[in-house]
Design a protein around this motif. Structure first.
Motif, PDB file in Angstrom:
ATOM      1  N   GLU A   1      19.925  14.429 -64.820  1.00 36.45           N
ATOM      2  CA  GLU A   1      20.380  13.137 -65.331  1.00 36.45           C
ATOM      3  C   GLU A   1      21.027  13.326 -66.695  1.00 36.45           C
ATOM      4  OE1 GLU A   1      20.549   9.810 -64.242  1.00 36.45           O
ATOM      5  OE2 GLU A   1      21.613   9.711 -66.137  1.00 36.45           O
ATOM      6  N   ALA A   2      22.316  13.012 -66.761  1.00 39.88           N
ATOM      7  CA  ALA A   2      23.046  12.967 -68.036  1.00 39.88           C
ATOM      8  C   ALA A   2      22.960  14.262 -68.850  1.00 39.88           C
ATOM      9  CB  ALA A   2      22.589  11.774 -68.869  1.00 39.88           C
TER      10      ALA A   2
ATOM     11  N   SER B   1      28.751   7.867 -63.832  1.00 41.86           N
ATOM     12  CA  SER B   1      27.482   7.137 -63.820  1.00 41.86           C
ATOM     13  C   SER B   1      26.651   7.618 -62.636  1.00 41.86           C
ATOM     14  CB  SER B   1      27.727   5.634 -63.678  1.00 41.86           C
ATOM     15  OG  SER B   1      28.254   5.367 -62.398  1.00 41.86           O
ATOM     16  N   THR B   2      25.336   7.344 -62.704  1.00 41.01           N
ATOM     17  CA  THR B   2      24.430   7.760 -61.636  1.00 41.01           C
ATOM     18  C   THR B   2      24.852   7.141 -60.310  1.00 41.01           C
ATOM     19  OG1 THR B   2      22.716   7.698 -63.333  1.00 41.01           O
ATOM     20  CG2 THR B   2      21.979   7.951 -61.066  1.00 41.01           C
TER      21      THR B   2
ATOM     22  N   ASP C   1      24.054  14.778 -62.728  1.00 39.70           N
ATOM     23  CA  ASP C   1      24.909  13.773 -62.074  1.00 39.70           C
ATOM     24  C   ASP C   1      26.191  13.517 -62.870  1.00 39.70           C
ATOM     25  OD1 ASP C   1      23.498  12.466 -64.109  1.00 39.70           O
ATOM     26  OD2 ASP C   1      23.128  10.652 -62.940  1.00 39.70           O
ATOM     27  N   HIS C   2      26.076  13.500 -64.189  1.00 35.06           N
ATOM     28  CA  HIS C   2      27.236  13.286 -65.067  1.00 35.06           C
ATOM     29  C   HIS C   2      26.817  13.765 -66.445  1.00 35.06           C
ATOM     30  CE1 HIS C   2      24.874   9.995 -66.575  1.00 35.06           C
ATOM     31  NE2 HIS C   2      24.700   9.606 -65.325  1.00 35.06           N
TER      32      HIS C   2
HETATM   33 ZN   LIG Z   1      22.915   9.342 -64.385  1.00 34.79          ZN
END
Ligand SMILES: [Zn+2]
Length: 533
Positions: free
Chosen positions: A236-237, A273-274, A449-450
């Motif tokens: 995540e991120a 974005s997720t 994811d990003h």
């Molecule tokens: Zn995300």
């Protein structure tokens, strides 16, 4: 009463000003509660007024003409007077669901709600200005002149909006990301948007049928090789340039650097974005070809693996949810202490997702296994909540969600500490897999994811439109760990040699199929990171 003749541009400007000043009580009241009147906030608060004014000016100018201007303004004035009343008195939000409610309510029920106060609101803020608009003698000039006036108004509106957003970008970041509910009370913008959304969801989204893909998928058993066990971690991120494995000046991968991980330094995400990236990375479509609707209406790589009948699948989630990816496979929520044994102060740790996995593996002894762990990772803006205190190596840290109140150093420190925790979590996952090194072909694949913006040029968090998103939001961390048996079965030197090549989330679909040796016509060898030539 006589009104001096005026152009339609002026009529729109006056109406928009009226709406801003008299129909946005709730909005400004709520906004002041979050951004109190102070030297630091006053410019931003004024600019909010400018943005709302310019947005409405833009909208009504685009829709204006000899036949539409007056009816449009009259309807907007009448409806806004009512929404204003409902928002002030009942604190309701006029969203698509509310409009659905109103549409499904009959007149009798509506009459029950009628109060004197409502009638007064309606007369003073709706009917009275509507009559003025109706009576206003508008001069319609020659088409060319009107068109030119329109172009000028549109340009001025756009400049006003752009200027406001760039002058107060820090405030707007927190306004859009952290204080979403505030915009629900912008009048009339939000109810107009809600009607559009209502129409869209009601009339354009008929039942989606799921398109099956890879139904021919099969795995030919090889008596000589052992069963496979793969853990795919969806990060995540996590931006690539904050991993020391990718050359970051700080040591953020102290544990992973001791493992023989294969680090991919040049991988880009599908979205920012997720909700965009997660379904896209598991889908058969590449970035150019992907859309939300196509994604949810087509099976993904997990479905194709399921079609083989030989892979046991499990999705564990410590993030929001699987974004529709795991709808047809076993799914477990690890955001609460019910499943997750490692939770403190309402925050459940990613590490908890490893708990009890042995049981799942034991249960599926005869099958290949793919387990997806969806991390909380570096979910912002409260990075400081994403790791136990013992991981607070970089200090001082930003300890508020309102990142605009912190220095860039404090934000980056908190963010890097959260990366340290991911480093720990991934190394724990590798330790877990090592237990199966003798019995299975094991591997861990990690892909974020990003990325994330940390205040560069005043940009924070993520979710920018892809075409204008900075590298920080699309250049993602990704790496691979292979167990002994797996390493033997693959051409590792070739994979290592190619780690600086440009890959993207488009490669995931084919890489997973290739890893499990799935034969299907939807598999493309050249997209498979482990098997391409
Ligand atoms: Zn995300």
């Amino acid at each position: 009463m006589t009104i001096k003749p005026l152009t339609q541009t002026k009529l729109i400007v006056y109406t928009v000003l009226f709406l801003l000043l008299f129909d946005n009580y709730t909005f400004f009241k709520n906004t002041l509660a979050v951004y109190p009147l102070s030297i630091g906030n006053i410019g931003f608060l004024l600019s909010l007024g400018v943005v709302i004014f310019a947005l409405n000016l833009l909208l009504f100018t685009l829709l204006s003409s000899r036949y539409t201007t007056k009816p449009l303004l009259i309807i907007v004035l009448l409806v806004s007077a009512l929404t204003n009343y409902f928002m002030n008195s009942y604190h309701v939000v006029i969203d698509a669901d509310m409009i659905r409610n109103v549409m499904q309510t009959n007149l009798h029920e509506s009459a029950d709600l009628l109060t004197l106060k409502q009638v007064l609101y309606f007369l003073l803020l709706g009917v009275l200005p509507a009559i003025l608009v109706y009576k206003a003698p508008v001069i319609y000039r020659p088409l060319k002149t009107e068109l030119w006036a329109k172009v000028k108004t549109v340009l001025i509106s756009l400049v006003l909006i752009a200027l406001s957003l760039s002058l107060f970008s820090k405030h707007y970041t927190s306004f859009f990301r952290e204080h979403k509910p505030l915009r629900y009370s912008v009048n009339p913008t939000y109810w107009i948007y809600s009607i559009g959304k209502y129409i869209d969801t009601t009339y354009h989204s008929g039942p989606t049928t799921l398109r099956a893909i890879g139904t021919d998928a099969k795995i030919t058993d090889d008596a000589n090789s052992s069963k496979k066990l793969v853990i795919m971690v969806v990060g995540e991120a996590a931006r690539a340039d904050h991993f020391s494995l990718n050359g970051y000046r700080r040591e953020t991968n102290p544990l992973l650097k001791k493992e023989h991980v294969i680090d991919f330094g040049n991988v880009s995400s599908c979205g920012t974005s997720t909700a965009e990236s997660v379904p896209c990375m598991f889908s058969i479509f590449d970035r150019d070809d992907y859309s939300y609707k196509k994604g949810i209406s087509t099976e993904n790589v997990l479905d194709v693996l399921k079609h083989t009948g030989k892979v046991a699948l499990l999705w564990r989630d410590n993030n929001s949810d699987s974004k529709g990816v795991a709808l047809r496979i076993p799914y477990e929520n690890f955001k609460t202490p019910k499943h997750n044994p490692i939770c403190e102060n309402g925050e459940c740790r990613d590490e908890g997702m490893l708990a009890g996995l042995d049981k799942f593996i034991e249960k599926h002894k005869e099958k290949d296994i793919l387990i997806v762990l969806h991390q909380m990772g570096n979910h912002g803006p409260a990075y400081y909540k994403r790791y136990p205190k013992s991981f607070e190596k970089f200090t001082p840290v930003c300890t508020t969600s309102q990142v605009e109140q912190c220095t860039r150093e404090e934000i980056t420190n908190a963010y890097d500490n959260a990366i340290l925790y991911t480093d720990y979590f991934l190394s724990k996952t590798i330790d877990f897999l090592k237990k199966y090194d003798r019995t299975r072909q094991t591997a861990m694949l990690y892909m974020s994811d990003h990325g994330e913006s940390l205040g560069e040029n005043g940009v924070y968090l993520h979710g920018m439109p892809y075409f204008m998103a900075p590298d920080a939001q699309t250049h993602i961390a990704a790496l691979l760990w292979l167990g002994k048996k797996t390493a033997k079965a693959l051409d590792v030197p070739k994979i290592v040699k190619d780690t600086r090549r440009h890959y993207s989330q488009d490669n995931l679909f084919h890489t997973l199929l290739g890893f499990f040796g799935v034969q299907t016509k939807v598999y493309e060898k050249k997209m498979d990171i482990l098997h391409d030539d």
